[in-house]
Write an enzyme that holds these catalytic residues in place. Structure first.
Site, short mmCIF file in Angstrom:
data_model
loop_
_atom_site.label_atom_id
_atom_site.label_comp_id
_atom_site.label_asym_id
_atom_site.label_seq_id
_atom_site.Cartn_x
_atom_site.Cartn_y
_atom_site.Cartn_z
N HIS A 205 7.43 17.14 9.93
CA HIS A 205 6.54 17.94 9.56
C HIS A 205 6.64 19.51 9.32
CE1 HIS A 205 4.65 15.30 11.83
NE2 HIS A 205 3.20 16.03 12.19
N ALA B 9 21.25 19.38 44.71
CA ALA B 9 21.65 17.73 45.03
C ALA B 9 20.52 16.90 43.97
CB ALA B 9 21.39 17.13 45.94
N GLY B 10 20.46 16.71 42.81
CA GLY B 10 19.66 15.94 41.60
C GLY B 10 19.94 14.35 41.68
N GLU C 47 10.03 2.78 38.71
CA GLU C 47 10.37 4.30 38.03
C GLU C 47 10.60 4.55 36.73
OE1 GLU C 47 11.71 7.20 40.99
OE2 GLU C 47 11.70 8.77 39.20
N GLN D 18 12.24 8.65 0.02
CA GLN D 18 13.43 7.38 -0.06
C GLN D 18 13.80 7.54 1.65
OE1 GLN D 18 16.34 4.92 -1.39
NE2 GLN D 18 15.20 3.53 -2.03
#
Ligand code: FAD
Length: 396
Positions: free
Chosen positions: A349, A140-141, A253, A290
């Protein structure tokens, strides 16, 4: 690249005190976190002396009363702390601190007895004792009412049995605020209670340190309670009041996680701007393309919109308004946006972004959990939708 490029024109949401705090945290991040945090990523935790240093500077008690060493600021101060820690580029460090200041210790401050607060709060504010909050379980989360850890009253004690999962600061915390069922009635929202479990309590076992995709400088653990006995006075608040205490603290939170996410997103845009203005391809800077400029410009606009939503939700909460709709928007929008930003920034990157030494590689991993932890995007969208449907801020 220095931070002057960032537009920090005065905002109606922040006082001079908030801005002083921002400058102090930013300085700490530059001098005490960034140069060392790669080593903490490898070690898998933030050294406790770093947290004590933060405590000494007052960063761990910004929301708490002066009698405990705090500075009695509001939720916008937590936003400042979270945004600046997010800008460190080390999500694991940020979450280590923010779980302690804004997600775990609040259960003690809001609900412990006066005697317990007098004993523990000064150490919490100074960073001598670090806190964790243990709600999630293997089964259970998102569905907090589904937890199975139990707490049975036995004379002057409660006896806890059960297992917790994914607990931040789980390995190295001193104080754990643990959700457990004290009843199995028809109304699950009234079955859950919160308990303080101190490290070393009989029957309390730190089962294992979990290795993670991101947030690697944050220690995360599974916990086991096997006939773990705690004094009855370790009940935090009223028996059966845990579910609403958890929901209440989720609001703070989620604002804090949104602020942290926007700090991370802004830092990613800043370091990608540096990269694309230095890197050349096809006879010009990447910045001259662009497609890249426009993508970064749009992301910068979205991040600014996300920040302003965070500030607005925090301002509503600081006024004591019901801001569940806005806070849920913060969690859903900022959690998804930071991942959108990381995806594009890593893309620009090139191969370097795929290599572990690059900051953007770590940041992209760290950002992933923002759509899952502390309220998954889908769950937040349900919270918003309920309130759209009724046209009010209160769920039906
Ligand atoms: C690194 C990390 C640190 C954490 N720290 C803590 C901590 O300190 N203390 C603590 O108690 N917990 C902590 N958690 C747990 C975190 O809050 C949960 O992972 C989160 O609430 C989701 O629960 P779950 O993992 O059980 O996923 P589940 O509830 O099983 O959900 C799985 C997925 O299903 C989807 N989903 C869920 N519900 C719905 C719905 N109603 N509609 C549509 N889709 C849905 C979502 O995409 C979700 O991601 C942490 C987790 C992580 C990964």
């Amino acid at each position: 690249m220095p931070d002057e490029r960032r537009d920090d024109r005065s905002s109606p949401y922040f006082s001079a005190e908030h801005e002083i705090l921002r400058a102090q945290v930013r300085r700490f991040v530059e001098t005490e976190i960034k140069p060392h945090a790669q080593a903490w990523e490898s070690a898998g935790f933030v050294p406790r002396e770093v947290l004590r240093h933060m405590g000494k500077l007052g960063f761990l008690g910004i929301r708490y009363p002066s009698e405990y060493g705090g500075s009695e600021m509001d939720v916008l101060a937590s936003v400042v702390l979270a945004e600046e820690l997010g800008r460190s580029t080390f999500g694991g460090v940020a979450i280590t601190v923010l779980v302690h200041t804004d997600m775990a210790s609040v259960h003690i401050y809001n609900s412990a007895t006066r005697a317990m607060k007098d004993r523990l709060m000064p150490d919490i504010v100074s960073g001598t004792k670090i806190t964790a909050v243990a709600i999630t379980e293997p089964g259970a989360g998102s569905d907090v009412k589904g937890i199975r850890t139990s707490a049975r009253r036995d004379g002057d004690e409660y006896v806890l049995n059960g297992t917790k999962m994914f607990i931040t600061n789980g390995v190295y915390a001193d104080l754990y605020c643990v959700a457990a069922k004290t009843a199995l009635g028809d109304r699950p929202s009234q079955d859950i209670s919160m308990f303080l479990v101190e490290k070393g309590a009989p029957g309390f076992i730190i089962e294992k340190k979990l290795e993670k995709h991101g947030w690697r400088s944050s220690d995360t653990a599974g916990l086991v309670f096997e006939d773990c006995r705690v004094p009855a006075s370790n009940l935090l608040g009223a028996e059966g009041g845990g579910f609403y205490a958890i929901l209440h603290n989720f609001q703070n939170e989620r604002v804090v996680m949104g602020a942290m996410a926007m700090g991370e997103a802004q830092a990613a845009i800043d370091l990608t701007l540096d990269w694309v203005t230095q890197r050349h391809a096809f006879g010009s800077q990447l910045w001259a393309k662009q497609a890249i400029r426009h993508r970064l410009a749009m992301l910068a606009a979205k991040v600014e919109a996300g920040r302003q939503l965070v500030f607005h939700a925090a301002w509503l909460a600081a006024r004591g308004d019901d801001a569940v709709k806005e806070v849920s928007m913060v969690k859903a929008y900022c959690g998804e946006l930071v991942n959108e930003v990381m995806y594009a920034c890593l893309q620009f990157h090139g191969g370097t972004g795929f290599i572990q030494e690059s900051a953007i590689e770590r940041m992209a991993r760290d950002a992933r959990v923002h759509t899952i932890g502390g309220g998954a995007t889908e769950v937040m969208l349900d919270e918003i939708a309920k309130r759209l449907h009724t046209g009010s801020n209160c769920a039906t």
